[in-house]
Design an enzyme around this catalytic site. Structure first.
Site, mmCIF file in Angstrom:
data_model
loop_
_atom_site.group_PDB
_atom_site.id
_atom_site.type_symbol
_atom_site.label_atom_id
_atom_site.label_comp_id
_atom_site.label_asym_id
_atom_site.label_seq_id
_atom_site.Cartn_x
_atom_site.Cartn_y
_atom_site.Cartn_z
ATOM 1 N N CYS A 57 -13.107 1.133 8.829
ATOM 2 C CA CYS A 57 -12.387 0.497 7.714
ATOM 3 C C CYS A 57 -12.562 1.280 6.412
ATOM 4 O O CYS A 57 -13.660 1.755 6.106
ATOM 5 C CB CYS A 57 -12.920 -0.911 7.475
ATOM 6 N N LYS A 111 -10.369 6.344 4.213
ATOM 7 C CA LYS A 111 -11.617 6.031 4.909
ATOM 8 C C LYS A 111 -12.863 6.403 4.098
ATOM 9 O O LYS A 111 -13.804 5.626 4.019
ATOM 10 C CB LYS A 111 -11.622 6.775 6.259
ATOM 11 N N HIS A 149 -9.862 3.636 -1.568
ATOM 12 C CA HIS A 149 -8.501 3.082 -1.514
ATOM 13 C C HIS A 149 -8.257 2.045 -2.604
ATOM 14 O O HIS A 149 -8.315 0.847 -2.352
ATOM 15 C CB HIS A 149 -8.280 2.478 -0.120
ATOM 16 N N CYS A 185 0.814 -1.228 0.000
ATOM 17 C CA CYS A 185 0.000 0.000 0.000
ATOM 18 C C CYS A 185 0.839 1.266 0.000
ATOM 19 O O CYS A 185 0.298 2.370 -0.050
ATOM 20 C CB CYS A 185 -0.992 -0.029 1.151
#
Lengths: 386, 386
Positions: free
Chosen positions: A207, A329, A333, A83
């Site tokens: 998440c 968030k 992502h 990431c």
């Protein structure tokens, strides 16, 4: 090393792009980037590209970038670092431009993780970013992995699940005005606390969603910057840090040493420190990770991140806004795109053109932490202001 | 850009290392590299690393390098560019050292493709290096893909399957004296022609084996080279080239435009041309690919590669030896390691220390072509000779 500037930035919306593949998303981001270059960009000027892409769902990544953008006469390198891929792609392009070999470089980050027709992607991503011999077979996919850290952090620090919920509320609120964000709705602390548990201590609203998307930057050498803009955003510092992969080897679960190392490298190169940063995009794949990262980046003292949250310091309007874009968030992502998209947001912030503007921002920081909490990349961007 | 030197080089044997994983192979190569540094290497000197790795069978690649070598305080970037991965890792490290940011860089290439316990690797490799929407579902895995090119090449040029067999015979002969080679036995033209067909026009002996292995180089800036050796091998040129991914878009099947582009970039940077190259490691994943590459690299006129084979020009002892190591064909081909291992061979050649020495070699070239014949990387190395 000669100075390197960002002179263009663009990105797709992040979201569930069921009808679009990488070959659609990448040229969309590159086109928006090209349109953002004030004095125009002749694509023939681009001399090399770096492509941050993680999940390889559509096959050969470098070729997909070259092919889908019609950039067949330039070299394209795929950079992959879990990431932290996006900001590491920025770092490698910065070295190439800084070296004098390349004057004009394209940086693209992209991933397609939702409903790919070609391959299952969640497990690709998970397997690529774990240790496959030990951690992964034991169930340490990303949420479980980060949960081990944050559970211990909540035990050691005064921070609570309420503070994590406040981070989620902040980032959701920030995302509402961001047309590129995936989750453009506000939530309350009560909603966050009442949400279904994913893996303790993370409820659903702690998440990041999984997203498809792409982002692009144009990096140029100081020698040629005037051809493209009178308002460059300088790449002042880049840093990358690693740590042990397997969790039984980590000595302290309440900090991410890769972030400390990456930040130190980027701050040193920039000649700046944490107090100089006016706005930051911080890797909030889970809310508690944003809090730990405040401390690792030097924004808060050890175990003191909760105070920044309580006091609204990291909200837009506070002293050190974090994730004005909505962050992972709420903006979303797509792992390869995330770091590049953070720089897109900060480019707009430093030019005073963000959807959620931090007034007078001069120095900005982008931060990823990824893999089995074993890698971090940090980029420091600045503008010259009179 | 300041000058960059190779001052150390090492590699594992290539082969079917059923008992070894990436975490074994990588430190083995790094240790051999460190031992080759004439004035010694304190590992704390290493400031950054680039890791070429393709198949990710053991999980998070950057972390595996850092962890297995105990290099936890330096940044590690994974570079992936299909079978051009190794020389592209060299290229990216060269830019970082050239830029002035890094004085001492480690380059490692490695792959584990035989009998990994964690994941099926052949299909990983195939899927990563193709277009997944069109070419791959139609059956264009690597042998089929290259066979389309070479079948057309045999049609257009005077070259025959006998010439391809002669390339296999040459590379097998070269491998016999190489302790790191996978297939250390001689074959005859008759054996090659009589071997089972894999995909026309490739018989078994026209194809590289699949291999496990790792290779490592130490790259340092000219400013610090004296600390490590009095006999540096200079990285004179690096180049990377791309082409369209899908085969229906290729305009001429008898040449690889990525090689032409990568070679042009590397020769230009080096200030050298093909006639200056004394020894080369050329990407012979299939024998016919070595012949096409002679032409793309400028070693032979268009469709004239067969003459170099007939005349023994590219055998050790000839005017322009190619693949003295045995090449992919007989040394083996762990895809991420291959390009780095080519540079290991050429480092030894340029220092006069090879198992199969080319007398008086001063300039050397390493070449990969990979993906769906859509990417190539070329590195030119030189020594100063009085």
């Amino acid at each position: 090393m000669r100075r390197v500037a960002v002179v263009g930035a663009g990105m797709t919306a992040f979201g569930e792009h069921f009808g679009l593949g990488l070959k659609d998303l990448v040229p969309m981001a590159v086109t928006e980037m090209a349109d953002s270059v004030e004095k125009g960009l002749d694509r023939a000027d681009i001399q090399a590209a770096w492509f941050g892409e993680l999940t390889t769902t559509d096959g050969f990544p470098s070729g997909i970038l070259a092919d889908s953008c019609g950039l067949l006469d330039i070299p394209v390198t795929r950079v992959e670092n879990a990431c932290a891929t996006g900001n590491d792609a920025v770092r490698n392009a910065t070295y190439a431009v800084g070296s004098g070999v390349v004057d004009v470089a394209l940086v693209v980050g992209a991933d397609k993780v939702r409903e790919s027709s070609a391959r299952s992607t969640f497990w690709e991503w998970a397997a690529l970013t774990r240790d496959m011999a030990w951690d992964y077979p034991l169930g340490l996919v990303a949420p479980a992995n980060f949960a081990l850290h944050v559970a211990r952090y909540l035990h050691e620090s005064p921070a609570t699940r309420e503070h994590m919920a406040m981070v989620a509320v902040k980032n959701h609120r920030h995302a509402v005005s961001n047309p590129k964000a995936q989750l453009r709705f506000e939530i309350t602390v009560e909603q966050a606390l009442a949400a279904p548990m994913v893996v303790a201590p993370f409820g659903l609203y702690d998440c990041t969603p999984q997203s498809d998307g792409a982002a692009a930057l144009l990096l140029v050498a100081e020698d040629v910057v005037d051809r493209y803009t009178d308002r460059p955003v300088w790449v002042r510092g880049v840093g990358l840090g690693l740590d042990r992969v397997m969790h039984q080897h980590k000595t302290d679960m309440t900090t991410f040493p890769p972030t400390v190392k990456a930040a130190r490298a980027a701050y040193t190169m920039a000649g700046l420190g944490p107090d100089d940063i006016d706005v930051a995009e911080v890797h909030d794949c889970f809310t508690g990770v944003e809090m730990i990262s405040y401390e690792d980046l030097g924004f808060a003292p050890r175990l003191g991140a909760y105070r920044l949250v309580e006091d609204g310091v990291t909200s837009v309007g506070g002293a050190k806004p974090v994730n004005p874009s909505g962050g992972l968030k709420a903006k979303g992502h797509p792992p390869g795109a995330t770091g590049v998209a953070q720089c897109v947001e900060l480019f707009e912030q430093l030019r005073g053109e963000s959807h959620n503007q931090v007034d007078g921002a001069r120095n900005a920081l982008a931060h990823n932490v990824g893999g089995p909490t074993a890698v971090s990349a940090v980029t420091v961007l600045s503008v010259d202001r009179g």
